[in-house]
Scaffold this motif. Structure first.
Motif, mmCIF file in Angstrom:
data_model
loop_
_atom_site.group_PDB
_atom_site.id
_atom_site.type_symbol
_atom_site.label_atom_id
_atom_site.label_comp_id
_atom_site.label_asym_id
_atom_site.label_seq_id
_atom_site.Cartn_x
_atom_site.Cartn_y
_atom_site.Cartn_z
ATOM 1 N N ARG A 106 0.808 -1.218 0.000
ATOM 2 C CA ARG A 106 0.000 0.000 0.000
ATOM 3 C C ARG A 106 0.844 1.273 0.000
ATOM 4 O O ARG A 106 0.318 2.361 -0.161
ATOM 5 C CB ARG A 106 -0.933 0.004 1.220
ATOM 6 N N PRO A 109 3.388 3.705 -1.815
ATOM 7 C CA PRO A 109 3.795 3.915 -3.207
ATOM 8 C C PRO A 109 5.312 3.916 -3.432
ATOM 9 O O PRO A 109 5.777 3.479 -4.471
ATOM 10 C CB PRO A 109 3.192 5.270 -3.565
ATOM 11 N N THR A 110 6.095 4.402 -2.470
ATOM 12 C CA THR A 110 7.543 4.445 -2.626
ATOM 13 C C THR A 110 8.195 3.792 -1.412
ATOM 14 O O THR A 110 8.019 4.250 -0.290
ATOM 15 C CB THR A 110 8.048 5.901 -2.749
ATOM 16 N N SER A 138 11.383 0.606 -4.529
ATOM 17 C CA SER A 138 11.389 1.648 -5.557
ATOM 18 C C SER A 138 12.818 2.114 -5.802
ATOM 19 O O SER A 138 13.223 2.377 -6.925
ATOM 20 C CB SER A 138 10.550 2.839 -5.100
#
Length: 53
Positions: free
Chosen positions: A8, A10-11, A35
């Motif tokens: 959940r 993003p980075t 990432s």
């Protein structure tokens, strides 16, 4: 944090170094959740060797 929780975010930027962390880095690469990876050259070379084969 469980892997489900990381999905959940993003980075995700894991930071670890030294050859003895190579297996952890390789597992992170296999999971595809990083990432950006911050590490040293020795750890990166050893992790890539584990990851490739």
């Amino acid at each position: 944090m469980p892997l489900e929780g990381l999905r959940r975010i993003p980075t995700v930027i894991p930071a670890c170094g030294s050859r003895n962390k190579a297996a952890v880095i390789a597992a992170t690469l296999r999971a595809g959740r990083a990432s950006i990876l911050i590490t040293d050259e020795d750890a990166a070379v050893a992790a890539l060797a584990l990851h490739k084969g």
